[in-house]
Every structure is written in structure tokens, then in C-alpha cells.
Write a protein that holds these residues in place. Structure first.
Motif, mmCIF file in Angstrom:
data_model
loop_
_atom_site.group_PDB
_atom_site.id
_atom_site.type_symbol
_atom_site.label_atom_id
_atom_site.label_comp_id
_atom_site.label_asym_id
_atom_site.label_seq_id
_atom_site.Cartn_x
_atom_site.Cartn_y
_atom_site.Cartn_z
ATOM 1 N N LEU A 1 1.252 -1.366 0.113
ATOM 2 C CA LEU A 1 0.184 0.077 0.527
ATOM 3 C C LEU A 1 0.760 1.513 -0.412
ATOM 4 O O LEU A 1 1.752 1.725 1.398
ATOM 5 C CB LEU A 1 -0.755 -0.095 1.159
ATOM 6 C CG LEU A 1 -1.838 1.383 1.794
ATOM 7 C CD1 LEU A 1 -2.386 1.445 0.203
ATOM 8 C CD2 LEU A 1 -2.070 1.118 2.818
ATOM 9 N N ARG A 2 0.936 1.606 -1.444
ATOM 10 C CA ARG A 2 1.969 2.537 -1.005
ATOM 11 C C ARG A 2 0.980 4.445 -1.627
ATOM 12 O O ARG A 2 0.550 4.470 -2.525
ATOM 13 C CB ARG A 2 2.797 2.589 -2.349
ATOM 14 C CG ARG A 2 2.658 2.152 -3.357
ATOM 15 C CD ARG A 2 3.493 1.284 -4.850
ATOM 16 N NE ARG A 2 4.858 2.472 -4.727
ATOM 17 C CZ ARG A 2 5.653 1.955 -4.403
ATOM 18 N NH1 ARG A 2 5.987 1.081 -4.117
ATOM 19 N NH2 ARG A 2 6.553 3.094 -4.413
ATOM 20 N N PRO A 3 2.029 6.069 -1.516
ATOM 21 C CA PRO A 3 1.311 6.584 -1.996
ATOM 22 C C PRO A 3 1.873 6.657 -3.354
ATOM 23 O O PRO A 3 2.806 7.124 -3.568
ATOM 24 C CB PRO A 3 2.617 7.929 -1.036
ATOM 25 C CG PRO A 3 3.431 6.974 -0.493
ATOM 26 C CD PRO A 3 3.001 5.339 -0.576
ATOM 27 N N SER A 4 1.571 6.033 -4.358
ATOM 28 C CA SER A 4 1.559 6.469 -5.609
ATOM 29 C C SER A 4 1.728 7.601 -6.477
ATOM 30 O O SER A 4 3.000 7.719 -7.638
ATOM 31 C CB SER A 4 -0.055 5.679 -6.737
ATOM 32 O OG SER A 4 -0.610 6.921 -6.834
ATOM 33 N N HIS A 5 1.714 8.825 -5.810
ATOM 34 C CA HIS A 5 2.241 9.973 -6.258
ATOM 35 C C HIS A 5 3.849 10.322 -5.661
ATOM 36 O O HIS A 5 4.140 11.487 -5.161
ATOM 37 C CB HIS A 5 1.650 11.004 -6.886
ATOM 38 C CG HIS A 5 1.039 10.774 -7.524
ATOM 39 N ND1 HIS A 5 0.978 10.036 -8.864
ATOM 40 C CD2 HIS A 5 -0.984 10.864 -7.263
ATOM 41 C CE1 HIS A 5 0.006 9.744 -9.221
ATOM 42 N NE2 HIS A 5 -0.976 10.070 -8.524
ATOM 43 N N GLY A 6 3.998 9.483 -4.353
ATOM 44 C CA GLY A 6 5.302 9.540 -4.132
ATOM 45 C C GLY A 6 4.995 11.226 -2.512
ATOM 46 O O GLY A 6 3.392 10.634 -2.614
ATOM 47 N N VAL A 7 5.320 11.106 -1.445
ATOM 48 C CA VAL A 7 5.588 11.931 -0.749
ATOM 49 C C VAL A 7 5.534 13.663 -0.466
ATOM 50 O O VAL A 7 7.936 13.297 -0.115
ATOM 51 C CB VAL A 7 5.592 11.131 0.567
ATOM 52 C CG1 VAL A 7 5.547 12.367 2.108
ATOM 53 C CG2 VAL A 7 4.675 9.998 0.906
ATOM 54 N N HIS A 8 6.292 14.278 -0.848
ATOM 55 C CA HIS A 8 6.306 15.973 -1.314
ATOM 56 C C HIS A 8 6.752 16.465 -0.156
ATOM 57 O O HIS A 8 5.656 16.929 0.033
ATOM 58 C CB HIS A 8 6.209 16.681 -2.834
ATOM 59 C CG HIS A 8 6.525 15.381 -4.180
ATOM 60 N ND1 HIS A 8 7.054 15.837 -5.181
ATOM 61 C CD2 HIS A 8 6.037 14.200 -4.076
ATOM 62 C CE1 HIS A 8 7.382 15.088 -6.069
ATOM 63 N NE2 HIS A 8 5.840 13.945 -5.672
ATOM 64 N N LEU A 9 7.952 17.033 0.110
ATOM 65 C CA LEU A 9 7.357 17.380 1.525
ATOM 66 C C LEU A 9 8.376 18.636 0.793
ATOM 67 O O LEU A 9 9.072 18.247 0.048
ATOM 68 C CB LEU A 9 8.184 17.401 2.547
ATOM 69 C CG LEU A 9 8.005 15.658 2.756
ATOM 70 C CD1 LEU A 9 8.440 15.069 4.447
ATOM 71 C CD2 LEU A 9 6.316 15.631 3.248
ATOM 72 N N ILE A 10 7.951 19.532 2.332
ATOM 73 C CA ILE A 10 8.985 21.112 2.496
ATOM 74 C C ILE A 10 9.824 20.897 4.342
ATOM 75 O O ILE A 10 9.111 20.778 4.708
ATOM 76 C CB ILE A 10 7.996 22.658 2.268
ATOM 77 C CG1 ILE A 10 7.293 22.385 1.139
ATOM 78 C CG2 ILE A 10 8.873 23.256 1.868
ATOM 79 C CD1 ILE A 10 7.631 22.870 0.243
ATOM 80 N N LEU A 11 11.192 20.903 3.490
ATOM 81 C CA LEU A 11 12.234 21.162 4.276
ATOM 82 C C LEU A 11 12.564 21.531 5.193
ATOM 83 O O LEU A 11 12.616 23.232 4.028
ATOM 84 C CB LEU A 11 13.054 20.307 4.271
ATOM 85 C CG LEU A 11 12.822 18.564 3.828
ATOM 86 C CD1 LEU A 11 14.110 18.091 3.417
ATOM 87 C CD2 LEU A 11 12.567 17.643 4.940
ATOM 88 N N HIS A 12 12.239 21.664 6.684
ATOM 89 C CA HIS A 12 13.301 23.123 6.778
ATOM 90 C C HIS A 12 14.803 23.086 7.557
ATOM 91 O O HIS A 12 14.546 21.943 8.717
ATOM 92 C CB HIS A 12 12.082 23.799 7.729
ATOM 93 C CG HIS A 12 11.088 24.125 7.618
ATOM 94 N ND1 HIS A 12 11.014 25.216 6.046
ATOM 95 C CD2 HIS A 12 9.946 23.392 7.071
ATOM 96 C CE1 HIS A 12 9.283 25.365 5.828
ATOM 97 N NE2 HIS A 12 9.369 24.226 6.583
ATOM 98 N N PRO A 13 16.323 23.074 7.351
ATOM 99 C CA PRO A 13 16.820 22.743 8.709
ATOM 100 C C PRO A 13 16.781 22.598 9.756
ATOM 101 O O PRO A 13 16.031 24.510 10.469
ATOM 102 C CB PRO A 13 18.129 23.548 7.961
ATOM 103 C CG PRO A 13 17.812 23.666 6.698
ATOM 104 C CD PRO A 13 15.817 23.798 6.970
ATOM 105 N N PHE A 14 17.051 21.883 10.374
ATOM 106 C CA PHE A 14 16.165 22.014 12.460
ATOM 107 C C PHE A 14 17.376 23.270 13.127
ATOM 108 O O PHE A 14 18.507 21.693 12.970
ATOM 109 C CB PHE A 14 16.124 20.893 12.832
ATOM 110 C CG PHE A 14 14.991 21.040 13.874
ATOM 111 C CD1 PHE A 14 13.795 21.634 14.020
ATOM 112 C CD2 PHE A 14 16.104 20.965 15.498
ATOM 113 C CE1 PHE A 14 13.308 22.560 15.558
ATOM 114 C CE2 PHE A 14 14.906 21.516 16.723
ATOM 115 C CZ PHE A 14 13.792 21.928 16.616
ATOM 116 N N PRO A 15 17.568 23.462 13.783
ATOM 117 C CA PRO A 15 18.706 24.550 14.060
ATOM 118 C C PRO A 15 19.396 23.160 15.286
ATOM 119 O O PRO A 15 18.950 22.582 15.436
ATOM 120 C CB PRO A 15 18.404 24.981 14.797
ATOM 121 C CG PRO A 15 17.147 25.335 14.918
ATOM 122 C CD PRO A 15 16.226 24.718 13.921
#
Ligand code: HEM
Length: 521
Positions: A507-521
Motif C-alpha cells: 500500500l503505497r503513496p502512488s505519487h510519492g510524498v513531497h515535503l518542504i524541509l526546513h533545517p532544524f537548528p
């Protein structure tokens, strides 16, 4: 004249042969399934009427739930009717136990944990094996590995394999998991530094999990390891790009070219793995070298111990198949669980913060170890809640190896397959209550079963003796990878993310998992 007579005789013989073949086909593809169908109905098991030789495949191939439009406002976790629309429809008509047909193969659909308990508890568990109908299809991937074998052969394999997955042995794999994941995170940081804000984490997490399983199984980078890994991935794509007509007589012929390609790749992989195994045996054979602590090393050690105790060793062929099984059974499921977790945590920043706090509290900045992992309690709840809402293995399967008597009236005939719908059970309000489709890890706070009203309603790793052998390994990997990501980044869902869970074996996310990443200090 004589030629004419012999031509007539030949024609007659051909006619008789054709008639014989035709009546054989009618018998195998229409009459026998119809007799089985009648027997099942007599036992009180109803279901959608099949049309042989396709069974119910036509209705199953109708399109179901569509992709949500991008944006988090349209995301719902009520996925059963989207990913399994035909089961959802049939459940309304026939309840949580019914019979449907893949081609000429009968399948007993089960989403009722009490029924499941009745047909598998105690000695009955031994009467179920794995369905023969999938064995041919999946042979290039699993060969005769643990997932595929039954009876005494299964007992023998499981006896040698289980110790390799003990917590003591798995501890040695923490550093491999940590090192590999750090490499992925460095790449993410570099991409962010170059101005890329959005990352399809599913893709990278899958690559990372494949590398981890190849290293922990048979030592990637050691000579042939990397080649094997590339070919295994190619074979998986080749075999499961599309759904195949399972159970339909001669259905495989429709995919003959692809099946041949997969078979050929399978042979190449086997050769490479044979080479890995024989060099390992040579290295360790002199007794001077310490056995490697990856799964192959542990299997070889288990093999030696078993032989010293008078037992049978796994052959090189069987070892090859087990290595392939670990790769296929182990990396995608783990990667998918991680991907769904990142997705759910993006929707629930309060849980992201709670987990980050827990990781910092437990580990400080120190390298992770297995004792720390066991203290990540909240992460354990999240792990279970992810597996409940989005079980990477959406079903478990069995086949009755004998007639199975249930109560006074029901007999499940030998050869009947069973399809246990884990997505159906994990999303059933009758088992979980009204908040069944909400992400609520707290439900696992005081109860390993998440407050489910039946002990067998939560089965992400299957059931009985055949429960997943890699469940400790995957939980450990989940905690390590997620902890490292939490230490380095916070994240939110990209506006471009489209929610589209789909079953293609997993059972997969068929269009991927697009995230906005923020570096954590
Ligand atoms: C989130 C990750 C995973 C999930 C959800 C998962 C799920 C499952 C399920 C549902 C089964 C079938 C059990 C049954 O028939 O009752 C299974 C079997 C199996 N899994 Fe996993 N699995 C995962 C990770 C792994 C890993 C990491 C490995 C190995 C490296 C692994 C190796 C196996 C094997 C060998 C079997 C067959 C066991 C047998 O038949 O005795 N799995 N798994």
C-alpha cells in the motif's frame, strides 16, 4: 484411395484429440470451479456470482477511488473504499466474510477478527499454508524462501532464520542503519543549500531502505553486493508494474515477455548471490575469521550449529532464496511505513515536536543505540498508528491445505484461499470506534492493540506462526531513520502533494510524498 483413408483417419484422430482437450478445459475451467462454488455456498459462504474462467476479475478491474486534488484540505484517511472499492461494495452486500474468485481460484475474504480467530486458532493454524496460485508469479523474487514454503520445509527454514532476527543480533546493525541514513540526510542538506526546497522523500527513503537491507542482509559493496541490489530492484519493477490476471488459466501468457525477463534476471541474481555466499564460506571456513554480523553471516552460523546438532543445513540454493526474500520482503515495506509516517507527521506538527523532544531527551546528541531506541515510547505509538492507518502489507494470505471444519455446519474445502483484509479491519469503526479514521497515536498509550475491540483486529505483521520474522528489524530501522530526520529537519506537506494511496502488492503513496524541509537548528 489408401492416402484418402489415412487422411480421414488422421482427421478423425485430430478431431477426437481436440474434443478431448476441449472437454478437459471445460471440466477444469468451468465445471470444477462451479462444483467448488456450490460446496462453499452449501457451507453458508455467499459472495458475488463469478463468471468463469475470469471469476470476479472484471468487476475488480473497474476503476475505484481517485487521487485527491493537491493540498492538505482534501486529505482523508478513510481509504478502504478508495484502495479496495470492490471489497467495499461486496462487504455492504455480503458482510465481512464472503467468497470471491480470482479466475478459477476461490478466495475467502475475511475482515472479521472473530471469524479469523475461529478458523486459525490452535491446531487449525497448521492446516493453512501459503496460496499456490502466487508461488509461480513470485518465484523469481522469493524462490523457495521463507515466505513461499509450507509444512516441514517452512518449519526447518524458520527454525534456522528466527535466531538471526533476535534483538541481540539486530543490535549490531544499528550503526549500519545510522551511517547509511546520515548519508541521505547530508544529501538533503546539500540540496536545500542549493535552493531546492521540496523533496520527494518516498523516493529517497526507499533507496535508503534498500541500501540498508542489502547491507544488513548480505553486505553491499562487498564485490557483487551492489550489482545484486540493482538487479533486484529492476526485477521488482518488471514483475509488479501492472496487476496480473492471477488465477486465470494461461493468464501468464499475456505477460510472457516480462515473465521471461524477470526469470532471466532472477538467474543472473542467483549467480551473483552464489558467488557472495561461496566467498563468505571460504572466508569463514578456516575458522580464523569472525563471522560477519549481517543476516547472511548469521544464517551461515545458524546453519553450522544446526548441522552440529544433527539437523539439515540450508543448501546454497536455499540461502540465495532467503537473501532475496529479505531484500524484497524487507526494504519496500519499511520504506513505505517511513514515508507514511513522514506524511502523517507533516499533517500533525504537534506530534513532530513531541517526537523530536523525546529523541533529544533520550539520546542528547549521542549516537543512537538499542537501549535508547527502546525508550522512544511515543515513537512506538506513532509507529503502530502509522501501520494501522496505512498498513504497508495490506493483506495476509493463506490456503487451506486440508478440508477445514468450522463449527457444526461449515467446511472450508481444501484448496480454498483466504484473503485477510488488513486495511478493512484497521479501518472498521465497529472495532475502533468513531475516531477510526483519525491519526491518534495516543490510542496505543496503554494498549498494544490500540484499544481495538478484538485482539486480532490489528495485524500489520500478519498472524499465527507465520507472523513477519523481520518485525523487530523494521521497528528498529523506523526509529533510527525517523530519529535522525527529526534531529536535522522539520517539515510540512508540499502544496503539490496529491493524496493517492494505491495497492500494488504494497500500500503505497502512488505519487510519492513531497515535503518542504526546513533545517532544524
Ligand atoms: C513495515 C515493515 C514490514 C511489514 C508491514 C511486514 C509485513 C509482513 C506480513 C503481513 C507478513 C505475512 C505474515 C502472515 O502471512 O501472516 C510478513 C511476512 C514476512 N516478512 Fe515482513 N513485514 C515488514 C518488514 C519485514 C522485514 C524488514 C523483513 C526481513 C528483512 C521481513 C521479512 C518477512 C518474511 C521472511 C516473512 C515470511 C514469514 C513466514 O512466512 O514465516 N519483513 N511480513
Amino acid at each position: 484411395m489408401e492416402i484418402l483413408v489415412s487422411m480421414q483417419c488422421l482427421g478423425l484422430a485430430m478431431g477426437v484429440l481436440l474434443l478431448f482437450l476441449l472437454s478437459g478445459a471445460v471440466c477444469i475451467f468451468w465445471l470444477l470451479p462451479a462444483v467448488k462454488w456450490r460446496r462453499l455456498r452449501k457451507s453458508g459462504l455467499a459472495g458475488p456470482p463469478p463468471l468463469f474462467p475470469l471469476g470476479n476479475l472484471v468487476e475488480m478491474s473497474k476503476k475505484g477511488g481517485e487521487t485527491s486534488s493537491p493540498g492538505s484540505s482534501s486529505i482523508a484517511h478513510d481509504i478502504h473504499s478508495r484502495v479496495l472499492p470492490y471489497f467495499s461494495r461486496w462487504r455492504e452486500a455480503y458482510g465481512k466474510v464472503f467468497v470471491y474468485w480470482l479466475g478459477t481460484e476461490p478466495f475467502l475474504y475475511v475482515a472479521d477478527p472473530e471469524f479469523l480467530k475461529r478458523v486459525t486458532s490452535g491446531a487449525m493454524d497448521k492446516k493453512w499454508g501459503k496460496p499456490d496460485v502466487f508461488k509461480h508469479d513470485r518465484k523469481p523474487m522469493f524462490g523457495k524462501g521463507l515466505v513461499m514454503v509450507d509444512g516441514d520445509e517452512w518449519t526447518h527454514h524458520r527454525h534456522i532464520i528466527t535466531p538471526a532476527f533476535s534483538m541481540t543480533n539486530l543490535k549490531a546493525m544499528v550503526s549500519v542503519m545510522e551511517e547509511t541514513t546520515k548519508k541521505m540526510l547530508t544529501e538533503w542538506s546539500e540540496r536545500l543549500a542549493r535552493g531546492q526546497r521540496e523533496i520527494d522523500v518516498e523516493k529517497d527513503v526507499t533507496k535508503n531502505a534498500a541500501e540498508i537491507i542489502a547491507k544488513t542482509s548480505f553486505g553491499i559493496g562487498e564485490g557483487n553486493g551492489e550489482k545484486v541490489f540493482g538487479k533486484l530492484q529492476l526485477m521488482q519493477k518488471m514483475l509488479f508494474q501492472t496487476n496480473r490476471p492471477v488465477g486465470v488459466p494461461f493468464g501468464n501468457l499475456m505477460f510472457a515477455k516480462r515473465s521471461y525477463g524477470a526469470w532471466k534476471l532472477g538467474k543472473e541474481i542467483d549467480q551473483l548471490l552464489y558467488a557472495v555466499i561461496s566467498s563468505r564460506k571460504e572466508e569463514e571456513g578456516d575458522g580464523k575469521t569472525t563471522p560477519k554480523q549481517d543476516l547472511l553471516g548469521l544464517l551461515l552460523a545458524g546453519n553450522r550449529e544446526n548441522a552440529q546438532g544433527g539437523g539439515r543445513k540450508l543448501t546454497a540454493r536455499e540461502l540465495v532464496d532467503e537473501c532475496k526474500t529479505f531484500f524484497f520482503g524487507g526494504h519496500e515495506t519499511t520504506a513505505i511505513a517511513l514515508s507514511w509516517a513522514l506524511f502523517l507527521l507533516a499533517l500533525h506538527p504537534e506530534w513532530q515536536s513531541a517526537l523530536r523532544e523525546e529523541v533529544v531527551q533520550v539520546s542528547g546528541g549521542r549516537p543512537l543505540d538499542s537501549t535508547m531506541l527502546s525508550k522512544l515510547t511515543k515513537m512506538g505509538w506513532v509507529w503502530n498508528e502509522v501501520l494501522r492507518l496505512y498498513p504497508p502489507s495490506p493483506n495476509a494470505q493463506r490456503q487451506a491445505k486440508d478440508d477445514i471444519k468450522v463449527g457444526d455446519t461449515m467446511v472450508i474445502p481444501k484448496g480454498t484461499n483466504m484473503w485477510i483484509d488488513l486495511v478493512g479491519m484497521h479501518h472498521d469503526p465497529a472495532l475502533w470506534g468513531d475516531d477510526v479514521n483519525e491519526f491518534n497515536p495516543e490510542r496505543f498509550r496503554e494498549d498494544l492493540h490500540g484499544g481495538c475491540r478484538h485482539r486480532m483486529g490489528f495485524l500489520p505483521f500478519g498472524l499465527g506462526e507465520r507472523i513477519c520474522v523481520g518485525r523487530n528489524l523494521t521497528a528498529m530501522e523506523f526509529k533510527i531513520v525517523l530519529s535522525l530526520i527529526l534531529r536535522s529537519f522539520s517539515w510540512s506537506l508540499s502544496p503539490a502533494y496529491a493524496h493517492s494511496p494505491k495497492i500494488m502488492l504494497t500500500l503505497r503513496p502512488s505519487h510519492g510524498v513531497h515535503l518542504i524541509l526546513h533545517p532544524f537548528p
